[in-house]
Write a protein that holds these residues in place. Structure first.
Motif, mmCIF file in Angstrom:
data_model
loop_
_atom_site.group_PDB
_atom_site.id
_atom_site.type_symbol
_atom_site.label_atom_id
_atom_site.label_comp_id
_atom_site.label_asym_id
_atom_site.label_seq_id
_atom_site.Cartn_x
_atom_site.Cartn_y
_atom_site.Cartn_z
ATOM 1 N N LYS A 114 9.958 6.035 6.147
ATOM 2 C CA LYS A 114 8.742 6.136 5.345
ATOM 3 C C LYS A 114 8.894 7.199 4.262
ATOM 4 O O LYS A 114 8.424 7.032 3.141
ATOM 5 C CB LYS A 114 7.547 6.486 6.244
ATOM 6 C CG LYS A 114 7.129 5.346 7.148
ATOM 7 C CD LYS A 114 5.858 5.663 7.887
ATOM 8 C CE LYS A 114 6.071 6.798 8.854
ATOM 9 N NZ LYS A 114 4.826 7.208 9.514
ATOM 10 N N SER A 130 10.185 6.980 0.520
ATOM 11 C CA SER A 130 9.322 6.579 -0.601
ATOM 12 C C SER A 130 9.067 7.749 -1.550
ATOM 13 O O SER A 130 8.703 7.550 -2.705
ATOM 14 C CB SER A 130 8.002 6.021 -0.076
ATOM 15 O OG SER A 130 7.354 6.979 0.708
ATOM 16 N N TYR A 140 0.425 -2.875 -3.746
ATOM 17 C CA TYR A 140 0.600 -1.910 -2.661
ATOM 18 C C TYR A 140 0.440 -2.573 -1.297
ATOM 19 O O TYR A 140 1.141 -2.228 -0.342
ATOM 20 C CB TYR A 140 -0.381 -0.742 -2.811
ATOM 21 C CG TYR A 140 -0.091 0.086 -4.043
ATOM 22 C CD1 TYR A 140 1.217 0.389 -4.390
ATOM 23 C CD2 TYR A 140 -1.111 0.554 -4.856
ATOM 24 C CE1 TYR A 140 1.501 1.131 -5.511
ATOM 25 C CE2 TYR A 140 -0.841 1.299 -5.986
ATOM 26 C CZ TYR A 140 0.464 1.586 -6.316
ATOM 27 O OH TYR A 140 0.738 2.316 -7.420
ATOM 28 N N ILE A 141 -0.501 -3.532 -1.202
ATOM 29 C CA ILE A 141 -0.677 -4.203 0.096
ATOM 30 C C ILE A 141 0.592 -4.982 0.451
ATOM 31 O O ILE A 141 1.043 -4.963 1.609
ATOM 32 C CB ILE A 141 -1.915 -5.130 0.067
ATOM 33 C CG1 ILE A 141 -3.175 -4.270 0.145
ATOM 34 C CG2 ILE A 141 -1.886 -6.114 1.238
ATOM 35 C CD1 ILE A 141 -4.455 -5.047 0.168
ATOM 36 N N ALA A 153 3.133 -2.489 1.559
ATOM 37 C CA ALA A 153 2.721 -1.924 2.846
ATOM 38 C C ALA A 153 3.057 -2.888 3.975
ATOM 39 O O ALA A 153 3.499 -2.471 5.049
ATOM 40 C CB ALA A 153 1.224 -1.620 2.839
ATOM 41 N N TYR A 186 6.752 -2.516 4.715
ATOM 42 C CA TYR A 186 7.000 -1.286 5.465
ATOM 43 C C TYR A 186 6.532 -1.445 6.900
ATOM 44 O O TYR A 186 7.210 -1.034 7.844
ATOM 45 C CB TYR A 186 6.257 -0.109 4.822
ATOM 46 C CG TYR A 186 7.061 0.642 3.795
ATOM 47 C CD1 TYR A 186 8.124 1.440 4.178
ATOM 48 C CD2 TYR A 186 6.744 0.576 2.454
ATOM 49 C CE1 TYR A 186 8.851 2.139 3.243
ATOM 50 C CE2 TYR A 186 7.465 1.267 1.511
ATOM 51 C CZ TYR A 186 8.517 2.049 1.912
ATOM 52 O OH TYR A 186 9.233 2.740 0.995
ATOM 53 N N PHE A 187 5.341 -2.037 7.071
ATOM 54 C CA PHE A 187 4.779 -2.192 8.399
ATOM 55 C C PHE A 187 5.710 -3.034 9.270
ATOM 56 O O PHE A 187 5.957 -2.700 10.423
ATOM 57 C CB PHE A 187 3.392 -2.841 8.317
ATOM 58 C CG PHE A 187 2.746 -3.012 9.660
ATOM 59 C CD1 PHE A 187 2.146 -1.936 10.282
ATOM 60 C CD2 PHE A 187 2.765 -4.219 10.312
ATOM 61 C CE1 PHE A 187 1.571 -2.067 11.532
ATOM 62 C CE2 PHE A 187 2.192 -4.366 11.563
ATOM 63 C CZ PHE A 187 1.601 -3.283 12.170
ATOM 64 N N CYS A 235 8.685 -0.769 10.298
ATOM 65 C CA CYS A 235 8.353 0.373 11.155
ATOM 66 C C CYS A 235 7.769 -0.076 12.481
ATOM 67 O O CYS A 235 8.048 0.506 13.526
ATOM 68 C CB CYS A 235 7.376 1.306 10.444
ATOM 69 S SG CYS A 235 8.071 2.041 8.991
ATOM 70 N N PHE A 236 6.936 -1.127 12.450
ATOM 71 C CA PHE A 236 6.312 -1.596 13.681
ATOM 72 C C PHE A 236 7.385 -2.121 14.632
ATOM 73 O O PHE A 236 7.366 -1.819 15.829
ATOM 74 C CB PHE A 236 5.282 -2.681 13.368
ATOM 75 C CG PHE A 236 4.469 -3.101 14.545
ATOM 76 C CD1 PHE A 236 3.545 -2.228 15.090
ATOM 77 C CD2 PHE A 236 4.614 -4.352 15.110
ATOM 78 C CE1 PHE A 236 2.789 -2.593 16.188
ATOM 79 C CE2 PHE A 236 3.862 -4.721 16.210
ATOM 80 C CZ PHE A 236 2.956 -3.840 16.746
ATOM 81 N N SER A 278 9.113 0.866 16.128
ATOM 82 C CA SER A 278 8.345 1.652 17.092
ATOM 83 C C SER A 278 8.165 0.868 18.393
ATOM 84 O O SER A 278 8.217 1.444 19.476
ATOM 85 C CB SER A 278 7.007 2.091 16.508
ATOM 86 O OG SER A 278 6.099 1.040 16.492
ATOM 87 N N LYS A 279 7.986 -0.449 18.300
ATOM 88 C CA LYS A 279 7.887 -1.253 19.533
ATOM 89 C C LYS A 279 9.211 -1.173 20.298
ATOM 90 O O LYS A 279 9.232 -1.054 21.522
ATOM 91 C CB LYS A 279 7.566 -2.711 19.191
ATOM 92 C CG LYS A 279 6.106 -2.955 18.939
ATOM 93 C CD LYS A 279 5.329 -3.025 20.238
ATOM 94 C CE LYS A 279 3.861 -2.747 20.071
ATOM 95 N NZ LYS A 279 3.341 -1.473 20.302
ATOM 96 N N GLN A 286 9.505 2.077 22.096
ATOM 97 C CA GLN A 286 8.688 2.119 23.317
ATOM 98 C C GLN A 286 9.357 1.359 24.457
ATOM 99 O O GLN A 286 9.378 1.801 25.602
ATOM 100 C CB GLN A 286 7.301 1.518 23.044
ATOM 101 C CG GLN A 286 6.399 2.471 22.299
ATOM 102 C CD GLN A 286 5.212 1.780 21.672
ATOM 103 O OE1 GLN A 286 4.902 0.638 21.986
ATOM 104 N NE2 GLN A 286 4.549 2.469 20.774
#
Lengths: 397, 377
Positions: free
Chosen positions: B312, B315, B346-347, B350, B353-354, B357-358, B361-362, B365
């Protein structure tokens, strides 16, 4: 005859043999080597820099601080005009950084705590919405979110078509306009009463704690404290004849006059920082609460404590122990992340120092100022939080 | 045999008799338990549901129903008329190549596309435990060389594309990947140095470096790389801006990674090191074969989190004028015809990026649960 093994190790332990087999000698050797390389590297860079600065005729030193800055700053907490010195411009920038950091930390803590508790709610819908918030916010860059907020704020209608949110509160692409009380000299007494009330409440709570420790009975605390901190200033204010004049913003021509302004830059930066950091704080708070075993609640109930006493005396002290260290790094992050202000044009220290170094060409001094400012702020926050952490830490025998 | 696999009908009716009452099972029971357990919960549920429905329907109207998906040429009149009512996805339709690959030669943009796919393939392969062996290094080496060849060209009949023309997603992936790859060895040395007991000078050096970097924002280090770094080098030696930003990101990531690794080193029981000493292992043998394998295993999940943060944070290079994907999106709306459609751009970024990153992160975990399986009793 060969000396025995034990004899050899005894000798080397005494530093007898000066060889690389000796641990103490080796340690010194490595340290001298590493320090030597680092010193050589620094010397190389410094000599290059000096040569370059001379070749490019760039001045050195902080003499430029006293010169006229000539850079306009949109919002300043202290009186400032472009004719002031660079030093004053940098102080304005630093104050702006501190302003956004303090507001951001307070609001992010509140929002983050609420969302963290919401994620643990028994209500499925509330918990899911809270976790969706956390996932979306944590997995997109802060800078992108700042741009999004700033674009949204700029997309608002102009001052003439401003949205009226309430009496004297206007939302437009010039920011948020709110009424602001006009300072009256009599207000000094009200502020004085508030300060006296806070000191009184502190002393009273200490006495109440002492009384409880001595007799086992706790005198009422909440009402007297509220009385001292809230009622006293109000009574003083009323006694002075309730002096209060509001400066209400009004539309004159193409813009508003009067009232206080939250600029779009400040609003976007604050909202962005708060929304972003709250997602991280929510996870910290959730982890902290989950770290306290259920048996603690049950045991406290069995002892006969009230619910709010359980929270204050049993749950929170244990949860805070888990929460405080990661919270400290989040507070530091808010402060450091406020430097992204430079990307949306909020005049914080980085933005002012950056303009300064572009105007004067003195890059080293400019960056040194930025770094010194952040290091001071970071170290102060960590010192304070470490002190607080030590205060609430588990006292072990 | 059959009676074992499928119990007789009498047994089944007996089990049905033991089920909880209708109001406490199935969908109704679940809703009573989780949404309407008391008046406060009911009120919260209804309020949230009301806002959620309003907000989602509003968003769907804006993003899909009233959205404009394409416009003829650069004529954005239709988009401007739909402003505030519907999204202008025509911007993405028109500019997605620019946002993804920046100013890379248009006809050659299949090359950065394959480079990005290779990066993602490398991440996926590294995420699979099956590949956690000596071959992983070789796979990475081959992958990175292939990416370099694709991006630069100049060999195998590929035309050369100079580094100034690179932009978009490849820049983001390059900066974050090389950032973490470069930071990792440095971070291990810093963490070991900070933990060393016999060498106070080296320890002090490591502490000062780590705390200095962690105490200042990444922007100040990037500024340093962009305006101060050229002053450090002898005259005539010029390092490309992208490389300078890369060095800044490596130094920054190393300080944070060092603290993560130090956490792992602290978690290893003292007895492990003492046992290695007793066997007569040297410092480096002890560290490489006893301490680090255990310490790094513990900190894999937090290291993935550091990588997400790094990903992140790349950027931020837009502030010193490097065309990463966010900067490309920001630049795509500079053209007068497309001005004012920042939200759409931007959406879109985003979402990208999501996605990255998601997934990470999953994965972290899941890994945490997997790695702790042996520890749980």
């Amino acid at each position: 005859m060969a000396i025995s093994n034990t004899e050899r190790s005894r000798r080397s332990a005494q530093g007898g043999g000066f060889s690389l087999q000796n641990e103490a000698v080796r340690a010194i050797f490595w340290q001298v080597l590493v320090l030597g390389i680092v010193a050589l590297g620094i010397w190389y860079l410094v000599s290059n820099t000096i040569a370059n600065l001379e070749a490019r005729r760039i001045a050195t030193g902080f003499g430029f601080l006293g010169r006229e800055a000539g850079l306009p700053i949109g919002e300043a907490m202290i009186a400032y005009s472009p004719t002031d010195s660079y030093q004053r411009a940098l102080i304005v920038g630093l104050l702006n950084t501190l302003k956004v950091a303090v507001v951001g930390i307070v609001l992010a803590t509140i929002l983050g705590t609420v969302i963290g508790i919401a994620r643990l709610s028994k209500n499925w819908l509330l918990a899911k919405i809270a976790s969706a918030y956390v996932e979306v916010i944590r997995n997109t860059p802060l800078l992108l979110q700042l741009f999004l907020w700033y674009t949204l704020l700029q997309g608002l209608p102009g001052p003439r078509q401003a949205m009226k949110l309430g009496e004297g509160v206007f939302l437009s692409n010039r920011g948020i306009k709110v009424p602001w009380p006009v300072w009256d000299d009599l207000h000094v007494w009200v502020v004085g009463a508030l300060a006296a009330g806070i000191v009184g409440a502190w002393v009273y709570t200490r006495n109440a704690n002492a009384t409880q420790a001595r007799t086992g009975k706790r005198p009422p605390v909440l009402l007297p404290n509220l009385g001292m901190m809230v009622a006293l200033p109000i009574v003083v204010w009323l006694a002075l004849g309730a002096p209060l004049v509001w400066d209400v913003p009004a539309l004159r021509g193409f813009n508003f006059v009067g009232g206080a302004t939250l600029t779009p830059e400040f609003a976007a930066l604050t909202v962005g920082l708060v929304v972003y950091t709250a997602a991280f704080i929510a996870e910290i708070v959730r982890a902290g609460i989950l770290a306290v075993p259920k048996g603690q609640w049950e045991a406290a109930q069995a002892v006969g404590l009230h619910n709010n006493r359980i929270l204050n005396l049993v749950i929170l002290p244990q949860a805070l122990r888990v929460i405080i260290p990661p919270m400290t790094s989040q507070y530091l992050n808010v402060t450091k992340n406020s430097s992204l202000a430079v990307a949306i044009g909020y005049p914080d220290i980085v933005s002012v120092a950056n303009t300064t170094l572009n105007q004067t060409g003195q890059a080293i001094e400019g960056i040194a100022i930025i770094m010194a400012a952040y290091l001071t702020v970071s170290l102060s926050i960590s010192l304070f939080m470490n002190w607080y952490n030590k205060r609430i830490a588990l006292v072990e025998r | 045999m059959t009676s074992l696999s499928s119990p007789g009908p009498d047994l089944r009716t007996g089990a049905a008799d033991l089920l909880p009452p209708r109001s406490q099972r199935g969908v109704v029971g679940w809703m009573r338990e989780n949404l309407f357990s008391n008046w406060l919960n009911t009120a919260i549920t209804l309020l949230l549901a009301y806002f959620l429905v309003r907000w989602i329907s509003g968003f769907v109207d804006w993003a899909f129903v009233n959205a404009i998906w394409s416009v003829p040429g650069n004529n954005t009149t239709a988009c401007r008329e739909a402003r505030g009512i519907g999204a202008c996805w025509a911007l993405i339709n028109e500019k997605h190549r620019f946002i993804l690959f920046g100013t890379y030669t248009y006809e050659e943009q299949w090359r950065p596309l394959i480079a990005c796919a290779l990066f993602i393939a490398l991440y996926v392969v590294s995420a699979m435990k099956r590949f956690w062996n000596k071959w992983l290094m070789a796979i990475w080496a081959v992958g990175l060389v292939a990416i370099g060849v694709l991006m630069w060209g100049g060999v195998f009949g590929l035309t050369h594309v100079s580094q100034e023309r690179w932009g978009g997603l490849p820049i983001t992936l390059i900066l974050s990947t090389f950032g973490i790859v470069g930071a990792f060895p440095l971070a291990i040395l810093l963490a070991l140095g900070r933990r060393s007991t016999g060498m106070p000078a080296i320890k002090a050096l490591c502490v000062v470096f780590i705390e200095l970097i962690r105490g200042v924002p990444l922007i100040s280090i990037l500024f340093m790389a962009s305006v101060m770094f050229p002053l450090f080098l002898p005259d005539g030696l010029n390092i490309d801006k992208l490389l300078r930003a890369q060095v800044a990101i490596i130094l920054f990531a190393a300080a944070y990674l060092a603290e993560v690794i130090r956490g792992g080193l602290q978690a290893i029981p003292k007895g492990q090191g003492e046992a290695a000493d007793a066997l007569g292992l040297s410092y480096w043998n002890k560290t490489l074969f006893i301490i680090l394998p255990q310490a790094l295993r513990i900190v894999i999940p937090p290291m993935v989190n550091t990588f997400i943060g790094m990903f992140k944070d790349t950027s931020l290079v837009l502030i010193i004028g490097i065309y990463d994907i966010l900067n490309a999106a920001k630049t795509s709306i500079i053209e007068p015809a497309w001005q004012g459609f920042g939200v759409e751009a931007y959406i879109a970024v985003a979402t990208l990026y999501f996605f990255f990153c998601f997934a990470m992160s999953k994965y972290s975990q899941k890994l945490e649960v997997d790695l702790n399986r042996g520890m749980r009793r």
